[in-house]
Design an enzyme around this catalytic site. Structure first.
Site, PDB file in Angstrom:
ATOM      1  N   ARG A 173      63.878 -31.315  60.237  1.00  9.28           N
ATOM      2  CA  ARG A 173      64.181 -30.510  61.439  1.00  9.28           C
ATOM      3  C   ARG A 173      63.236 -29.303  61.586  1.00  9.28           C
ATOM      4  O   ARG A 173      63.654 -28.216  61.989  1.00  9.28           O
ATOM      5  CB  ARG A 173      65.635 -30.000  61.417  1.00  9.28           C
ATOM      6  CG  ARG A 173      66.672 -31.057  61.442  1.00  9.28           C
ATOM      7  CD  ARG A 173      66.668 -31.902  62.701  1.00  9.28           C
ATOM      8  NE  ARG A 173      67.526 -33.051  62.501  1.00  9.28           N
ATOM      9  CZ  ARG A 173      67.092 -34.244  62.080  1.00  9.28           C
ATOM     10  NH1 ARG A 173      65.805 -34.460  61.853  1.00  9.28           N
ATOM     11  NH2 ARG A 173      67.922 -35.228  61.901  1.00  9.28           N
ATOM     12  N   SER A 222      73.643 -29.244  66.177  1.00  8.70           N
ATOM     13  CA  SER A 222      73.849 -28.822  64.788  1.00  8.70           C
ATOM     14  C   SER A 222      73.422 -27.371  64.634  1.00  8.70           C
ATOM     15  O   SER A 222      72.295 -27.013  64.977  1.00  8.70           O
ATOM     16  CB  SER A 222      73.029 -29.684  63.836  1.00  8.70           C
ATOM     17  OG  SER A 222      73.531 -30.985  63.837  1.00  8.70           O
ATOM     18  N   GLU A 297      69.602 -23.842  62.219  1.00  7.34           N
ATOM     19  CA  GLU A 297      68.765 -24.845  62.893  1.00  7.34           C
ATOM     20  C   GLU A 297      68.599 -24.426  64.352  1.00  7.34           C
ATOM     21  O   GLU A 297      67.518 -24.521  64.934  1.00  7.34           O
ATOM     22  CB  GLU A 297      69.409 -26.226  62.807  1.00  7.34           C
ATOM     23  CG  GLU A 297      68.560 -27.311  63.456  1.00  7.34           C
ATOM     24  CD  GLU A 297      69.128 -28.710  63.279  1.00  7.34           C
ATOM     25  OE1 GLU A 297      69.618 -29.034  62.177  1.00  7.34           O
ATOM     26  OE2 GLU A 297      69.102 -29.473  64.258  1.00  7.34           O
TER      27      GLU A 297
HETATM   28  C1  FAD Z   1      75.468 -32.325  71.699  1.00  8.54           C
HETATM   29  C2  FAD Z   1      74.178 -32.157  70.958  1.00  8.54           C
HETATM   30  C3  FAD Z   1      73.805 -33.095  70.002  1.00  8.54           C
HETATM   31  C4  FAD Z   1      72.607 -32.953  69.288  1.00  8.54           C
HETATM   32  N1  FAD Z   1      72.279 -33.898  68.356  1.00  8.54           N
HETATM   33  C5  FAD Z   1      71.072 -33.807  67.718  1.00  8.54           C
HETATM   34  C6  FAD Z   1      70.669 -34.812  66.775  1.00  8.54           C
HETATM   35  O1  FAD Z   1      71.373 -35.774  66.518  1.00  8.54           O
HETATM   36  N2  FAD Z   1      69.460 -34.659  66.165  1.00  8.54           N
HETATM   37  C7  FAD Z   1      68.633 -33.604  66.422  1.00  8.54           C
HETATM   38  O2  FAD Z   1      67.548 -33.528  65.858  1.00  8.54           O
HETATM   39  N3  FAD Z   1      69.005 -32.629  67.287  1.00  8.54           N
HETATM   40  C8  FAD Z   1      70.194 -32.719  67.943  1.00  8.54           C
HETATM   41  N4  FAD Z   1      70.559 -31.741  68.832  1.00  8.54           N
HETATM   42  C9  FAD Z   1      69.684 -30.566  68.991  1.00  8.54           C
HETATM   43  C10 FAD Z   1      68.614 -30.673  70.075  1.00  8.54           C
HETATM   44  O3  FAD Z   1      68.952 -31.660  71.030  1.00  8.54           O
HETATM   45  C11 FAD Z   1      67.234 -30.948  69.490  1.00  8.54           C
HETATM   46  O4  FAD Z   1      66.819 -29.971  68.578  1.00  8.54           O
HETATM   47  C12 FAD Z   1      66.168 -31.062  70.599  1.00  8.54           C
HETATM   48  O5  FAD Z   1      64.978 -31.528  70.025  1.00  8.54           O
HETATM   49  C13 FAD Z   1      65.909 -29.733  71.305  1.00  8.54           C
HETATM   50  O6  FAD Z   1      65.155 -30.005  72.459  1.00  8.54           O
HETATM   51  P1  FAD Z   1      65.219 -29.056  73.724  1.00  8.54           P
HETATM   52  O7  FAD Z   1      64.293 -29.618  74.733  1.00  8.54           O
HETATM   53  O8  FAD Z   1      66.627 -28.863  74.168  1.00  8.54           O
HETATM   54  O9  FAD Z   1      64.632 -27.710  73.115  1.00  8.54           O
HETATM   55  P2  FAD Z   1      65.218 -26.236  73.244  1.00  8.54           P
HETATM   56  O10 FAD Z   1      66.596 -26.203  72.670  1.00  8.54           O
HETATM   57  O11 FAD Z   1      65.047 -25.749  74.628  1.00  8.54           O
HETATM   58  O12 FAD Z   1      64.227 -25.456  72.276  1.00  8.54           O
HETATM   59  C14 FAD Z   1      64.290 -25.692  70.881  1.00  8.54           C
HETATM   60  C15 FAD Z   1      62.985 -25.200  70.254  1.00  8.54           C
HETATM   61  O13 FAD Z   1      61.929 -26.036  70.695  1.00  8.54           O
HETATM   62  C16 FAD Z   1      60.881 -25.243  71.255  1.00  8.54           C
HETATM   63  N5  FAD Z   1      60.252 -26.005  72.337  1.00  8.54           N
HETATM   64  C17 FAD Z   1      60.851 -26.640  73.372  1.00  8.54           C
HETATM   65  N6  FAD Z   1      59.935 -27.217  74.153  1.00  8.54           N
HETATM   66  C18 FAD Z   1      58.725 -26.929  73.612  1.00  8.54           C
HETATM   67  C19 FAD Z   1      57.382 -27.230  73.969  1.00  8.54           C
HETATM   68  N7  FAD Z   1      57.064 -27.942  75.060  1.00  8.54           N
HETATM   69  N8  FAD Z   1      56.393 -26.768  73.175  1.00  8.54           N
HETATM   70  C20 FAD Z   1      56.663 -26.024  72.069  1.00  8.54           C
HETATM   71  N9  FAD Z   1      57.917 -25.711  71.686  1.00  8.54           N
HETATM   72  C21 FAD Z   1      58.938 -26.167  72.445  1.00  8.54           C
HETATM   73  C22 FAD Z   1      61.566 -23.985  71.752  1.00  8.54           C
HETATM   74  O14 FAD Z   1      60.646 -22.909  71.820  1.00  8.54           O
HETATM   75  C23 FAD Z   1      62.610 -23.774  70.665  1.00  8.54           C
HETATM   76  O15 FAD Z   1      62.038 -23.130  69.548  1.00  8.54           O
HETATM   77  C24 FAD Z   1      71.755 -31.853  69.548  1.00  8.54           C
HETATM   78  C25 FAD Z   1      72.126 -30.905  70.526  1.00  8.54           C
HETATM   79  C26 FAD Z   1      73.314 -31.069  71.233  1.00  8.54           C
HETATM   80  C27 FAD Z   1      73.673 -30.051  72.274  1.00  8.54           C
END
Ligand code: FAD
Length: 306
Positions: A173, A222, A297
């Site tokens: 992660r 998480s 995380e």
């Molecule tokens: C109900 C639920 C279930 C989930 N289950 C999982 C799971 O099973 N496995 C898992 O790994 N995660 C899970 N997550 C967490 C989340 O979905 C992941 O971490 C996902 O990758 C975050 O993506 P995001 O676009 O929402 O990023 P954001 O939450 O908007 O940002 C997260 C981080 O990524 C960075 N970021 C975003 N876009 C970019 C970009 N283009 N360039 C550089 N940095 C960037 C941001 O700066 C920040 O530091 C879950 C979340 C929820 C709400």
């Protein structure tokens, strides 16, 4: 720092919004305002913006906010959110190239339809490809690291970089790629598979998520990464939280999910401060009572309300 306004920013083809309410753009539905929210039209527009924006203006990039806690005081500077110019998904043989604004589940679906196996875990991650690259997102036995060939990113000076899987420095992660990088696309490679089988596996992942995670709530996924098994006696974060008796713990309107203790819930009127206090209380109690250090995380950004 003083508030940034559009007047101080370069002309772009994309869209600026001043005083953008970030609470509407995150899963937790909490947090303050961004001075400016910028949606670049495409890579060239982004590069131009980065080159022409003074370096003393802070920049933060977000995806769909599914792993993000925006503090109540909001974010000074510019928040970048990649829009429709970054959502294309192209399948070429076993390679899948996706814009960093594409939703993971859509990428999984496109790969499955084209008979490319190995990306189905993306069905279980409700974020964007940009977020997946930053977080090495994974689910149900697969993670971004397993399928990534290369990622395209721009640095603060607007210079384009192509990073190989190794250069992404992935661990659980986490990516060691410099924090300043803004990912704009990624190329993945899977194996040949049967669409029907791949879709069946995705449906299974979907059903499993529905059963075990509070996916219809205002949550941030998480909260803590699972600690090293050697340090936690093989216990996952949710088990440690359960063991200290914190399932269902409430601070303000923030609550530890009854369904999955490593998920926090905004019951309706929680502030970011409620959520942060609740999460910190778990971290401290787990450390004190069980001697295990939990690592956030969820990413935190912005200022607390004064
Ligand atoms: C109900 C639920 C279930 C989930 N289950 C999982 C799971 O099973 N496995 C898992 O790994 N995660 C899970 N997550 C967490 C989340 O979905 C992941 O971490 C996902 O990758 C975050 O993506 P995001 O676009 O929402 O990023 P954001 O939450 O908007 O940002 C997260 C981080 O990524 C960075 N970021 C975003 N876009 C970019 C970009 N283009 N360039 C550089 N940095 C960037 C941001 O700066 C920040 O530091 C879950 C979340 C929820 C709400």
């Amino acid at each position: 720092m003083t508030k940034v306004t559009v007047k101080t920013l370069p002309d772009v083809r994309g869209k600026y919004v001043e005083n953008a309410d970030l609470s509407t753009l995150t899963w937790f539905r909490v947090g303050g305002f961004a001075d400016v929210l910028f949606s670049p039209a495409d890579e060239d527009d982004l590069a131009h913006f980065l080159r022409a924006t003074p370096t003393n203006i802070p920049i933060f990039v977000m995806g769909v906010g599914s792993n993000l806690l925006v503090r109540d005081g909001g974010v000074r500077g510019v928040v970048i959110r990649l829009g429709s110019g970054f959502r294309q998904v192209v399948v070429d043989g076993l390679k899948v190239t996706a814009g960093a604004g594409a939703i993971d589940a859509q990428v999984a679906k496109r790969a499955a339809e084209a008979g490319v196996a190995g990306l189905e875990f993306f069905r279980g991650v409700p974020g964007t490809i940009g977020g997946a690259l930053r977080m090495n997102a994974g689910a149900y036995g697969g993670e971004t690291k397993d399928v990534l060939v290369s990622a395209v990113a721009f640095d603060r000076a607007g210079k384009r970089h192509v990073l190989s899987n190794t250069e992404m420095g992935f661990s659980y992660r986490h990516s060691d790629a410099p924090e300043e990088l803004i990912f704009t696309s990624a190329t993945f490679e899977g194996q040949r598979g049967d669409s029907k089988d791949i879709i069946a596996r995705m449906d299974q992942i979907s059903a499993q998520r529905e059963e075990t995670q509070p996916i219809r709530e205002r949550t941030g996924g998480s909260t803590f990464a699972n600690p090293d098994a050697a340090l936690s006696g093989g216990r996952k974060s949710w088990q440690l939280i359960d063991e200290i008796g914190a399932r269902g713990r409430v601070i303000g309107d923030a609550q530890v999910s009854e369904r999955h203790c490593n998920f926090m819930i905004n019951r309706g009127n929680a502030s970011a401060a409620d959520l942060e206090e609740l999460i910190e209380s778990l971290r401290i109690d787990v450390q004190e009572k069980l001697g295990v250090e939990l690592r956030w995380e969820i990413r935190r950004v912005g200022e607390a309300t004064q």
